[in-house]
Design a protein around this motif. Structure first.
Motif, short mmCIF file in Angstrom:
data_model
loop_
_atom_site.label_atom_id
_atom_site.label_comp_id
_atom_site.label_asym_id
_atom_site.label_seq_id
_atom_site.Cartn_x
_atom_site.Cartn_y
_atom_site.Cartn_z
N THR A 44 -3.37 -3.49 -10.05
CA THR A 44 -1.96 -3.13 -10.15
C THR A 44 -1.43 -3.59 -11.50
O THR A 44 -1.47 -4.78 -11.81
CB THR A 44 -1.14 -3.80 -9.02
N TYR A 56 -2.04 2.91 -2.79
CA TYR A 56 -3.43 2.51 -2.59
C TYR A 56 -3.45 1.11 -1.95
O TYR A 56 -2.53 0.32 -2.13
CB TYR A 56 -4.21 2.49 -3.91
N GLU A 64 0.83 -1.21 0.00
CA GLU A 64 0.00 0.00 0.00
C GLU A 64 0.86 1.25 0.00
O GLU A 64 0.59 2.22 -0.72
CB GLU A 64 -0.92 -0.01 1.22
N THR A 119 -8.10 -2.28 -4.13
CA THR A 119 -8.95 -1.12 -4.44
C THR A 119 -8.79 -0.66 -5.88
O THR A 119 -9.59 0.14 -6.36
CB THR A 119 -8.65 0.05 -3.49
N ARG A 120 -7.76 -1.12 -6.54
CA ARG A 120 -7.60 -0.93 -7.98
C ARG A 120 -6.66 -2.02 -8.48
O ARG A 120 -6.01 -2.71 -7.69
CB ARG A 120 -7.06 0.46 -8.31
#
Length: 842
Positions: A37, A30, A25, A34-35
């Motif tokens: 990579t 992030y 993180e 959550t998104r």
């Protein structure tokens, strides 16, 4: 936030306030999940950790994908182990009897755990989890992992399929808005063709471990065999409405799996269950994912002495989040967390059982070299001259898998693969002999045994793959122990002479020949081939033999034979000199039976109507094996093709909507009548058989025979619900081998004996062609060779067409009802496809 019971502490909640090593993180900016990579950032994080913790981590590049993305392995352990990493590797190979220096053999060595992530590109959560696992192992605040690494070396491959993963994630990131949409019907959950599962050439890399047809597999398995870990895990995702699957696996288990391998799967499963139970997570075991087909990321390690396992998290193509049938939103964060948990649990269990894992690993390979695996002790491949190119490919496969072979002498009796019975044999000095007493004995048995013992017929994949059938080789399996001199088989190839001669003849025998002809055609060299056998200058040549003369090649002047010999030498293809165009027997070179060989303009339909893997294996074959140009056109653009520019059109397995358009179908038929060649495979054949201009008709399968004298049992139709899957397999064929009788006087079967072994994946059999065509390959009674076929279906697979050629006007339709290049490992079928492209209709 609900407390997470992960090994006594929550690794994800550990901060790096007291360390210089950044968490994923902190490095990425992030939280994981959550998104997505990007692959380059995954690589960057692994590179960062290797630089930040050099005493504990080494990063090694082992290859590059077709799209030029790097492939890496990360090695993680204690400083003490990392300082002697090469010594640990060599000791491990000594334990496996694959390293000659037995002085290095030490059972007190660290156990090796290999974790493989993201072999399927759209099963994305595992690559995210790989970064969590890496961080948890090197984080100095994590006292538990520090303890495990004292006796464990962890190998992490963060992404086996970068091209597929990037195809999926790039598409997905272009579909979502500010927030992800969890509705399954939303466009971000509806991948376009070909999807992200496969690699660049649309291959399923999870089925390529043994065959190594793809560049990613070749590099990875080479590294794998240089380490031979004790534990290997392949991380996957399954349907969104499934929870989590981990070992123990489902039946069928192949009979070669040891009691220890079975038992340790239970041990590791119980450890996973402990953490999943504490967190209230759902999971299942002992279902669906069996251990039989040899080319998976769990079975290949198992057949190489490891504890091989597949872990499956629900969520394939689920994006950042999706609503399941239970109206729960399954997120990428959760999916990554689950994979992180089983990964760490695997390392923990291996560390706690390191001594026993090493001992059993050593015993496994000791049993192998002492000939304790299976009843067959020796396999003999007859080195027939016509099989030269098939044998060459076969030996390349053995080399890639570290299987030893050599030469021997003697005679005896053994199972004859061609006759399916005990026959006498004599070993000649050029025959290939494989002893079952060698380190890779288990893999030898699995790949070579004529008929695998299938203890449960409900299996996840094909049930037959025996190499002598897949390569079309004359072979014996004997229970006799024969002394094998382990060495490379002597080569009989000598560089070709460039002496000035009337011409040269090249025998049409295999894929190396086709590759050679492809290169000669690219150079513009004119060639001819004979449709009949002939004899000249004391030499015999079979149909399909390619003739090169000075006639038509004047532009090369005196350099002709230098050009031809250079290409032939590079492919180890012999040029046979002839001094005249008049033959002693057969057709002279100027006869109508000797045809000009033209460079065909080949097109293949692809896209939404087509199986991506079926199209991919043909694309890969043309690109990387015979190096011949193939034009890929979306099937939905069929009406836009200028058919005047097409000589050969290939329809891989698929359902073609344009064939339902009468005008498009008429245009296709008219093109064939003008001289076009249409090659249809698998279900495309079924579609064509329904066209008015096709002479091929599907063979109606009979109803199961009933005893007319027996009174019907009034309870006969009552079924047990729990047996519904098993009751359904009576008409099922998951991939079995059949012997096909072939007409090898037809160009479609040039280069073959009077038979061919086909891998049958469906119940499609067609009526014999009665007019305007040729029944080139037919299946007769009792021709099943190996594999499972349902009890009701088996007796009906007989007396039908498998390969046929219909003549339509000046053109041809070539019907290939089975996949002749299946996963590009069914080596013996590739020449059929080449014959269809280069010889039929010329």
């Amino acid at each position: 936030m609900r407390k997470l019971f992960l090994f006594g502490i929550s690794f994800l909640l550990i901060t790096s306030a007291f360390t210089q090593i950044k968490s994923p993180e902190e490095f990425l900016g992030y939280p994981i999940g959550t998104r997505y990579t990007p692959h380059y950032q995954i690589v960057n994080y692994f590179q960062y950790i290797a630089k930040a913790a050099p005493d504990m981590v080494q990063l090694r590049q082992y290859g590059e994908t077709n799209e030029h993305r790097p492939l890496y392995l990360s090695f993680i352990s204690s400083k003490e182990n990392m300082d002697q990493l090469e010594k640990i590797r060599l000791n491990n190979l000594a334990l496996a009897n694959t390293f000659s220096d037995k002085k290095t053999e030490n059972e007190s060595a660290p156990v090796i755990v290999w974790l493989s992530y993201n072999v399927h590109g759209n099963e994305t959560s595992s690559s995210e989890a790989s970064m969590l696992t890496l961080y948890a192992l090197v984080n100095p605040e994590n006292l538990q992992s520090k303890e495990w690494l004292k006796n464990t070396v962890v190998v992490i491959d963060p992404c086996l399929n970068p091209d597929g993963r990037e195809r999926y994630t790039n598409w997905y990131n272009g579909m979502i808005g500010k927030d992800y949409n969890p509705l399954p019907i939303s466009r971000e959950h509806r991948e376009p063709w070909p999807g992200g599962r496969s690699n660049h050439y649309n291959f399923d890399l999870n089925r390529d471990w043994v065959w190594q047809t793809q560049i990613e597999s070749k590099g990875r398995v080479t590294q794998y065999n240089q380490w031979l870990p004790q534990v290997h895990v392949d991380f996957h995702e399954q349907g969104i409405n499934e929870p989590y699957y981990f070992a123990p696996a489902a039946e069928p288990y192949h009979e070669v799996l040891t009691k220890w391998q079975r038992d340790f799967q239970k041990t590791i499963g119980k450890n996973h269950a402990k953490y999943f139970d504490k967190n209230g997570w759902l999971y299942f075991t002992n279902e669906r994912f069996d251990l039989f087909y040899p080319s998976y990321g769990d079975t290949y390690p198992l057949y190489n002495g490891a504890i091989g396992m597949t872990y499956e998290q629900g969520g394939i193509s689920a994006g950042l989040g999706i609503v399941t049938n239970e109206e729960d939103t399954l997120t990428l964060t959760e999916r990554a967390l689950h994979h992180f948990t089983t990964g760490m649990s695997t390392i923990e269990t291996a560390s706690n059982n390191a001594s026993k894992l090493i001992q059993e690993f050593h015993q496994y390979f000791n049993d192998a070299v002492n000939g304790k695996i299976g009843s067959y002790q020796t396999y003999i491949i007859k080195n027939n001259s016509n099989d030269k190119e098939r044998i060459q490919s076969f030996l390349q496969l053995l080399d890639k898998n570290g299987i030893l072979y050599g030469t021997a002498s003697g005679s005896g009796k053994g199972f004859h693969y061609q006759n399916k019975k005990e026959d006498a044999f004599t070993i000649n000095n050029r025959d290939i002999v494989i002893s079952a007493a060698q380190p890779k004995a288990v893999l030898v048995k699995v790949l070579m045994e004529p008929q695998s013992n299938l203890v449960d017929s409900i299996t996840y994949d094909i049930t037959a793959w025996s190499l002598p059938y897949a390569y079309g080789l004359d072979a014996y399996a004997t229970q006799q122990k024969i002394n094998v001199t382990t060495q490379k088989a002597p080569s009989n190839f000598v560089n070709n002479s460039t002496a000035n001669s009337y011409g040269y003849v090249i025998r049409w025998q295999g894929i190396s020949t086709v590759k050679t002809i492809s290169q000669l055609l690219k150079k513009g060299i004119k060639m001819r081939f004979s449709e009949v056998p002939f004899e000249i200058n004391g030499q015999k040549f079979e149909p399909g033999s390619v003739i090169i003369t000075k006639k038509g090649n004047g532009s090369f002047a005196n350099n002709l034979w230098n050009v031809v010999s250079e290409i032939c030498n590079s492919n180890q293809i012999k040029m046979n000199a002839v001094t005249s165009g008049m033959v002693d027997k057969g057709a002279d070179f100027g006869s109508d039976l000797v045809h000009e060989m033209k460079a065909p303009r080949v097109y293949m339909l692809t896209g939404e109507d087509v199986s991506s893997t079926a199209a991919g294996e043909i694309w890969d074959f043309f690109d990387n094996e015979i190096n011949y140009k193939i034009n890929l056109v979306n099937a939905t653009d069929f009406n836009r093709i200028n058919l005047n520019d097409v000589d050969v059109l290939i329809l891989p397995n698929g359902y073609y909507s344009f064939l339902n358009d009468s005008s498009a179908a008429v245009n296709l038929a008219n093109w064939i009548r003008k001289g076009g060649r249409l090659i249809a495979l698998e279900y495309a054949v079924s579609q064509l058989s329904k066209q008015k201009w096709s002479t091929l008709k599907s063979k109606e399968l009979d109803e199961p025979e009933k005893d007319s004298d027996k009174k019907k049992d009034v309870y006969e139709d009552l079924k047990i619900y729990k047996n519904r899957e098993r009751d359904g397999i009576t008409n099922y064929i998951p991939g079995a081998i059949f012997k096909v009788d072939v007409d090898n006087t037809h160009p479609l079967m040039f280069g073959y004996p009077a038979f061919y072994y086909t891998l049958k994946m469906d119940n499609e059999v067609y009526e014999f062609i009665k007019n305007d065509g040729w029944n080139v390959g037919v299946i007769k009674k009792e021709n099943q060779v190996a594999g499972f076929v349902g009890s009701q279906l088996g007796p009906q697979l007989k007396d039908g067409l498998i390969f046929g050629v219909q003549e339509l006007g000046r053109g041809n339709i070539i019907y290939l009802t089975d996949d002749v290049v299946f996963r590009n490992f069914w080596q013996n079928g590739k020449l059929i496809l080449c014959n269809a492209v280069f010889l039929v209709g010329q």
